[in-house]
Design a protein around this motif. Structure first.
Motif, short mmCIF file in Angstrom:
data_model
loop_
_atom_site.label_atom_id
_atom_site.label_comp_id
_atom_site.label_asym_id
_atom_site.label_seq_id
_atom_site.Cartn_x
_atom_site.Cartn_y
_atom_site.Cartn_z
N ALA A 66 48.18 -15.97 36.64
CA ALA A 66 48.93 -16.72 36.29
C ALA A 66 50.19 -16.24 35.41
O ALA A 66 50.14 -15.41 34.78
CB ALA A 66 48.02 -17.52 34.91
N ALA A 67 51.34 -17.08 35.88
CA ALA A 67 52.62 -16.47 35.47
C ALA A 67 53.67 -17.56 35.84
O ALA A 67 53.50 -18.57 36.52
CB ALA A 67 53.22 -15.20 35.95
N GLY A 68 54.91 -17.49 35.04
CA GLY A 68 55.85 -18.57 35.54
C GLY A 68 55.57 -20.08 35.13
O GLY A 68 55.03 -20.62 34.03
N HIS A 69 56.19 -20.61 36.11
CA HIS A 69 56.03 -22.26 36.06
C HIS A 69 54.50 -22.79 35.88
O HIS A 69 54.20 -23.71 35.34
CB HIS A 69 56.61 -22.82 37.31
N PHE A 70 53.78 -21.82 36.63
CA PHE A 70 52.28 -22.28 36.57
C PHE A 70 51.51 -22.22 35.04
O PHE A 70 50.97 -23.20 34.72
CB PHE A 70 51.55 -21.06 37.36
N CYS A 71 52.30 -21.49 34.33
CA CYS A 71 51.71 -21.03 32.77
C CYS A 71 52.31 -22.44 32.10
O CYS A 71 51.65 -23.02 31.43
CB CYS A 71 52.16 -19.98 32.22
N SER A 72 53.46 -22.68 32.31
CA SER A 72 54.27 -23.82 31.54
C SER A 72 53.83 -25.06 31.86
O SER A 72 53.51 -26.16 31.06
CB SER A 72 55.72 -23.72 31.65
N ARG A 73 53.52 -25.24 33.14
CA ARG A 73 52.93 -26.52 33.74
C ARG A 73 51.35 -26.73 33.28
O ARG A 73 51.11 -28.24 33.04
CB ARG A 73 52.94 -26.36 35.26
N LEU A 74 50.71 -25.77 33.25
CA LEU A 74 49.24 -25.96 32.96
C LEU A 74 48.83 -25.57 31.53
O LEU A 74 47.35 -25.67 31.17
CB LEU A 74 48.46 -25.36 34.12
N GLY A 88 49.50 -13.70 32.70
CA GLY A 88 48.66 -12.65 32.95
C GLY A 88 47.05 -12.99 33.16
O GLY A 88 46.51 -12.09 33.23
N LEU A 89 46.75 -14.37 32.96
CA LEU A 89 45.33 -14.66 33.03
C LEU A 89 44.97 -14.55 34.58
O LEU A 89 45.53 -15.23 35.31
CB LEU A 89 45.10 -16.51 32.99
N PRO A 90 43.90 -13.80 34.81
CA PRO A 90 43.42 -13.63 36.35
C PRO A 90 42.98 -14.78 36.84
O PRO A 90 42.14 -15.48 36.25
CB PRO A 90 42.42 -12.47 36.37
N LEU A 91 43.50 -15.25 37.96
CA LEU A 91 42.82 -16.54 38.59
C LEU A 91 41.71 -16.39 39.18
O LEU A 91 41.56 -15.26 40.02
CB LEU A 91 43.93 -17.24 39.50
N LYS A 92 40.62 -17.00 39.06
CA LYS A 92 39.33 -16.77 39.70
C LYS A 92 39.25 -16.76 41.49
O LYS A 92 38.66 -16.15 42.16
CB LYS A 92 38.25 -17.92 39.41
N GLU A 93 40.45 -17.28 41.83
CA GLU A 93 40.61 -17.26 43.42
C GLU A 93 42.16 -17.90 43.66
O GLU A 93 42.89 -18.42 42.66
CB GLU A 93 40.00 -18.25 44.13
N PRO A 94 42.68 -17.06 44.56
CA PRO A 94 44.26 -17.51 44.76
C PRO A 94 44.46 -18.80 44.95
O PRO A 94 44.07 -19.79 45.33
CB PRO A 94 44.50 -16.73 46.03
N VAL A 95 45.63 -19.30 44.41
CA VAL A 95 46.00 -20.67 44.38
C VAL A 95 47.32 -20.77 45.33
O VAL A 95 48.14 -20.25 45.04
CB VAL A 95 46.55 -21.14 42.98
N LEU A 96 47.37 -21.80 46.19
CA LEU A 96 48.06 -21.90 47.16
C LEU A 96 48.84 -23.39 46.69
O LEU A 96 48.29 -24.38 46.47
CB LEU A 96 47.61 -22.21 48.61
#
Length: 249
Positions: free
Chosen positions: A97-105, A110-118
């Motif tokens: 998790a970083a950038g826009h993903f963090c502000s959006r959600l 730095g949160l590890p994602l359980k699987e890659p997000v496309l």
């Protein structure tokens, strides 16, 4: 190969025709931008570094069975590429998790994602490259279900290969954006660039949990010059390429 008239100029690159109608000349610029171009600055040597980095990464990916539009690097700041019918998409893969993903959600960086997000973003400066889903893309005629059935697995294959490449040089691949298009024979290919402009790269050489940016976030967040970080990435990648028998000019 002769460089002819300019066809397009973007934030980071210029595109020229050549005397071969199937080959284009890409010239990398020294300009860095952020915030849809609201923040802008020139860094001496950036174009050269991004040209080198993209060339090395595309060669490393080719050695792993992933082809791109790259033909060859022609000088410090330019490369030749195959002419493509490009999808107007930014294709984003997120591993952390970083950038826009963090502000959006509302999640912590730095949160590890359980699987890659496309994710897909429509390339449209006026709309600030809006987030879109598969149904949006098909409904708008941007691509077909068949296109997406090729794009998604190729994007995930590229992600797996890049994770391995960067891990070998002690860098965490946090996320990245790429573009794809079809060659004249209909083959889907990786295109555009893969550089610290288009990736979030965190240094892992000291094996700590500290975030040390080796990417354009240094510029976005006003943390200092990007050039030493880009030089570090280029140097490590060049060493890896040479160790794999890939010629680095």
């Amino acid at each position: 190969m002769e460089k002819l008239e300019k066809l397009y100029e973007g934030k980071a690159k210029q595109l020229y025709a050549t005397d071969d109608p199937d080959i284009l000349w890409v010239e990398y610029k020294n300009t860095a931008t952020a915030g849809d171009g609201e923040k802008k600055e020139d860094f001496t040597g950036k174009g050269r570094l991004n040209n080198l980095i993209t060339t090395i990464i595309f060669d490393l990916l080719k050695a792993r069975g992933i082809n791109s539009h790259l033909v060859k690097r022609v000088n410090d700041t330019a490369q030749l590429v195959r002419k493509m019918d490009m999808f107007p998409l930014e294709i984003v893969l997120r591993n952390t998790a970083a950038g826009h993903f963090c502000s959006r959600l509302g999640v912590e960086e730095g949160l590890p994602l359980k699987e890659p997000v496309l994710e897909y973003f429509l390339k449209n400066d006026d709309l600030h490259d809006p987030f879109v889903n598969d149904d949006d893309l098909v409904a708008l005629g941007v691509c077909t279900r068949e296109d997406l059935a090729e794009i998604a697995p190729l994007a995930r294959k590229i992600n797996e290969a890049l994770i391995d490449i960067f891990a070998k040089i002690d860098v965490k691949l946090v996320d990245f954006k790429i573009e794809m298009g079809r060659a004249s024979d209909g083959t889907l290919l990786l295109a555009d660039e893969i550089t610290p402009d288009s990736c979030r790269l965190w240094d892992q050489r000291d094996h700590s949990d500290k975030v040390e940016h080796l990417d354009k976030d240094l510029f976005r967040r006003g943390l200092g010059s990007i050039i030493p970080a880009y030089e570090e990435i280029e140097g490590r990648l060049a060493e890896l390429a040479k160790s794999e028998g890939i010629e680095v000019a």
